[in-house]
Write a protein that holds these residues in place. Structure first.
Motif, PDB file in Angstrom:
ATOM      1  N   ALA A 126      -4.829  -3.722  -4.334  1.00 46.66           N
ATOM      2  CA  ALA A 126      -4.839  -3.029  -5.627  1.00 46.66           C
ATOM      3  C   ALA A 126      -5.401  -3.927  -6.720  1.00 46.66           C
ATOM      4  CB  ALA A 126      -3.426  -2.576  -5.988  1.00 46.66           C
ATOM      5  N   THR A 127      -5.032  -5.204  -6.687  1.00 44.26           N
ATOM      6  CA  THR A 127      -5.535  -6.147  -7.688  1.00 44.26           C
ATOM      7  C   THR A 127      -7.034  -6.339  -7.546  1.00 44.26           C
ATOM      8  OG1 THR A 127      -3.422  -7.327  -7.758  1.00 44.26           O
ATOM      9  CG2 THR A 127      -5.357  -8.507  -8.551  1.00 44.26           C
ATOM     10  N   THR A 162      -0.124  -4.986  -3.285  1.00 49.54           N
ATOM     11  CA  THR A 162      -0.678  -5.340  -4.599  1.00 49.54           C
ATOM     12  C   THR A 162      -1.929  -6.189  -4.485  1.00 49.54           C
ATOM     13  OG1 THR A 162       0.776  -7.277  -4.735  1.00 49.54           O
ATOM     14  CG2 THR A 162       1.580  -5.236  -5.722  1.00 49.54           C
ATOM     15  N   CYS A 174       0.690  -7.621   1.396  1.00 47.80           N
ATOM     16  CA  CYS A 174       1.282  -7.038   0.193  1.00 47.80           C
ATOM     17  C   CYS A 174       0.304  -6.037  -0.428  1.00 47.80           C
ATOM     18  CB  CYS A 174       1.604  -8.146  -0.809  1.00 47.80           C
ATOM     19  SG  CYS A 174       2.242  -7.548  -2.389  1.00 47.80           S
TER      20      CYS A 174
END
Length: 211
Positions: free
Chosen positions: A22-23, A19, A17
């Motif tokens: 990115a997180t 994200t 994923c």
């Protein structure tokens, strides 16, 4: 923890994923690194998030061994979908410090990294509250996960000790650690946790061999 934690992402799967990265890259507590940065970084806390491909476990083990040799203070968090007992034992021998299900949310992964860097035995949520109900954020060691795999199949402490070449006292200690981290010792809860972590079930012939 006041200082940032350096995070090295190893063997990131293509279907991960977006994200997740990115997180990790945008949390102020974390600083993503490249392998070339390991020798020069001045960060006090370093964690490698290694994604283990069940089809190429040997590659992951080699990566972990090489990273540990280059940077002994590096702590390793192995993320996987499903692994058997032998693979978990190999991860332990290679120097893995904790395991986590790859299906964990970005928050789970971040919390696991921060807790591992801080030397915590039990992982917590982003605000510090314990999350014993979440198998994905428990931070089990590979040996604890291996013991859990057998306990969830109904093996006794003595049987687990024999199959894993451990002393009964050592198995009892691992079982106590599992109880502390999960806040339960019931068989049905252990079975549920093993499923959440994607631990491969004990084969029927292994169960039959007990008798």
């Amino acid at each position: 923890m006041s200082a940032a934690v350096g995070v090295l992402i190893v063997d990131e799967p293509q279907d991960l994923c977006p994200t997740v990265r990115a997180t990790l890259e945008h949390l102020p507590e974390l600083q993503t690194l490249h392998e070339a940065d390991l020798a020069e970084t001045e960060l006090d806390h370093l964690v490698a998030l290694v994604f283990i491909d069940a089809r190429r476990v040997g590659d992951g083990l080699a990566q972990i061994g090489a990273l540990k040799e280059r940077q002994p203070r590096l702590r390793v968090l192995a993320a996987f979908q499903a692994l058997g007992g032998a693979d978990l034992g190999a991860l332990l021998a290679a120097g893995t410090d904790a395991v986590i299900a790859r299906s964990g949310s970005p928050r789970d992964l971040s919390a696991a990294i921060l807790a591992l860097a801080a030397g915590q035995e039990r992982l917590s949520g982003p605000h510090g509250e314990p999350q014993p109900e979440s198998g994905e954020a428990l931070g089990l060691t590979p040996r604890e996960a291996e013991v859990l795999r057998f306990l969830s199949a109904g093996f006794s402490n003595k049987e687990v000790a024999r199959r894993l070449a451990l002393s009964v006292r050592t198995v009892e200690t691992h079982r106590l650690n599992l109880r502390r981290k999960t806040q339960t010792g019931r068989l049905k809860d252990l079975v549920s946790l093993a499923r959440q972590l994607g631990l491969a079930p004990v084969l029927e012939e292994s169960r039959a061999a007990r008798h």
